[in-house]
Design an enzyme around this catalytic site. Structure first.
Site, PDB file in Angstrom:
ATOM      1  N   SER A 112       0.963  -0.634  -0.066  1.00  0.00           N
ATOM      2  CA  SER A 112      -0.220  -0.048  -0.189  1.00  0.00           C
ATOM      3  C   SER A 112       1.052   1.247   0.088  1.00  0.00           C
ATOM      4  O   SER A 112       1.392   1.104  -0.868  1.00  0.00           O
ATOM      5  CB  SER A 112      -0.903  -0.169   1.190  1.00  0.00           C
ATOM      6  OG  SER A 112      -1.795   1.083   0.863  1.00  0.00           O
ATOM      7  N   HIS A 136      -4.018  -1.951  -4.120  1.00  0.00           N
ATOM      8  CA  HIS A 136      -4.728  -2.722  -3.758  1.00  0.00           C
ATOM      9  C   HIS A 136      -5.658  -2.869  -5.321  1.00  0.00           C
ATOM     10  O   HIS A 136      -6.871  -2.426  -5.516  1.00  0.00           O
ATOM     11  CB  HIS A 136      -5.887  -1.271  -3.561  1.00  0.00           C
ATOM     12  CG  HIS A 136      -4.996  -1.358  -2.210  1.00  0.00           C
ATOM     13  ND1 HIS A 136      -4.705  -2.552  -1.153  1.00  0.00           N
ATOM     14  CD2 HIS A 136      -4.601  -0.375  -1.561  1.00  0.00           C
ATOM     15  CE1 HIS A 136      -3.835  -1.730   0.108  1.00  0.00           C
ATOM     16  NE2 HIS A 136      -4.362  -0.645  -0.036  1.00  0.00           N
TER      17      HIS A 136
END
Length: 276
Positions: free
Chosen positions: A170, A205
């Site tokens: 992330s 993601h």
């Protein structure tokens, strides 16, 4: 002879004082001196460590930390967690310790919200003593601002150059690229500029947040963002220097993609990962 003199010349340009004079003399004494020149110059050369970064689109847990530990080449590596993007969240630190618990590693956590009375070591003393460094997920924009204000960005660059394995998921994957898509600002996903150790862009993601794929493709298609790599949660990439060395995942369905423009159209090429 040309090759040997070129090598000597390049090294001479990087020297000063007596070493430069020695190198220049070697260059001038070119009559049959090829092997002699290279033999004398060889001890002056230094080899830089291989630079390594391991990222995941999301979920940098035990499987990825185990692989990172292997990449260090150490029997019991020191691995430091930087929860800067999560505002030094105790929850994220505990998650890191839990992920390390089954592994033969020495885990550390380095907060950035500190004060001088209790933080007795500099960023360089802490981070450059590690074998690997994991950046947390969270707010990439705030992470970058803190690292630059504190000079941590420069220390991380030195760590990378020394062969300390860098990584994360992330915000912890996005931070190593030139740019990427982030949810760090209000209202909508946007572009964030990062450290630039790895060229191009990144989207984490990719399979977990509905807005990621269309935005990433639109930005690359319009030229607003450079081509780059998108990673599903639990899928990632190991880079040596700035080249993809291996694509990996801890979940069968998780993939990695290279997104670019080919013949005026957005191209999304799937990179099949190895299970780790």
């Amino acid at each position: 002879m040309t090759s040997a003199l070129g090598t000597a010349g390049a090294i001479a340009n990087s020297m000063g004082g007596a070493e430069r004079l020695v190198a220049e003399r070697l260059m001038s004494e070119s009559n049959g001196a090829t092997e002699h020149t290279e033999a004398l110059m060889a001890p002056m050369r230094t080899e830089r460590a291989t630079r390594k970064i391991l990222i995941a689109g999301g979920g940098f847990r035990t499987g990825f930390i185990k692989y990172m530990a292997e990449l260090t080449g150490k029997a019991r590596p020191r691995i430091c967690f930087l929860p800067s993007a999560s505002a030094d969240s105790a929850e994220s630190a505990l998650g890191f310790y839990a992920s390390c618990a089954p592994l033969n590693v020495q885990p550390f956590v380095q907060n950035v919200f500190i004060e001088s009375l209790s933080q007795k070591q500099g960023w360089d003393e802490v981070l450059l003593s590690m074998d690997a460094i994991v950046a947390s997920g969270g707010n990439t924009l705030n992470q970058q601002a803190i690292w630059k204000a504190q000079g941590i960005d420069a220390v991380l660059r030195t760590a990378w150059d020394r062969g300390i394995v860098l990584g994360g998921a992330s915000a912890g994957s996005l931070c190593w690229f030139e740019e990427g898509t982030t949810d760090s600002r209000p209202k909508a996903l946007s572009i964030v500029k990062c450290l630039g150790f790895l060229p191009g862009s990144h989207s984490p993601h990719y399979d977990a947040e509905a807005g990621r794929r269309p935005l990433y493709q639109r930005l690359i298609g319009s030229g607003e963002m450079k081509p780059g790599y998108a990673c599903d949660n639990d899928a990632g990439i190991y880079f040596e220097e700035t080249a993809v060395k291996r694509v990996v995942s801890t979940r069968k369905e998780a993939k990695v993609y290279y997104v670019s423009v080919v013949n005026g159209k957005v191209s999304e090429r799937t990179l099949e990962p190895d299970a780790i």
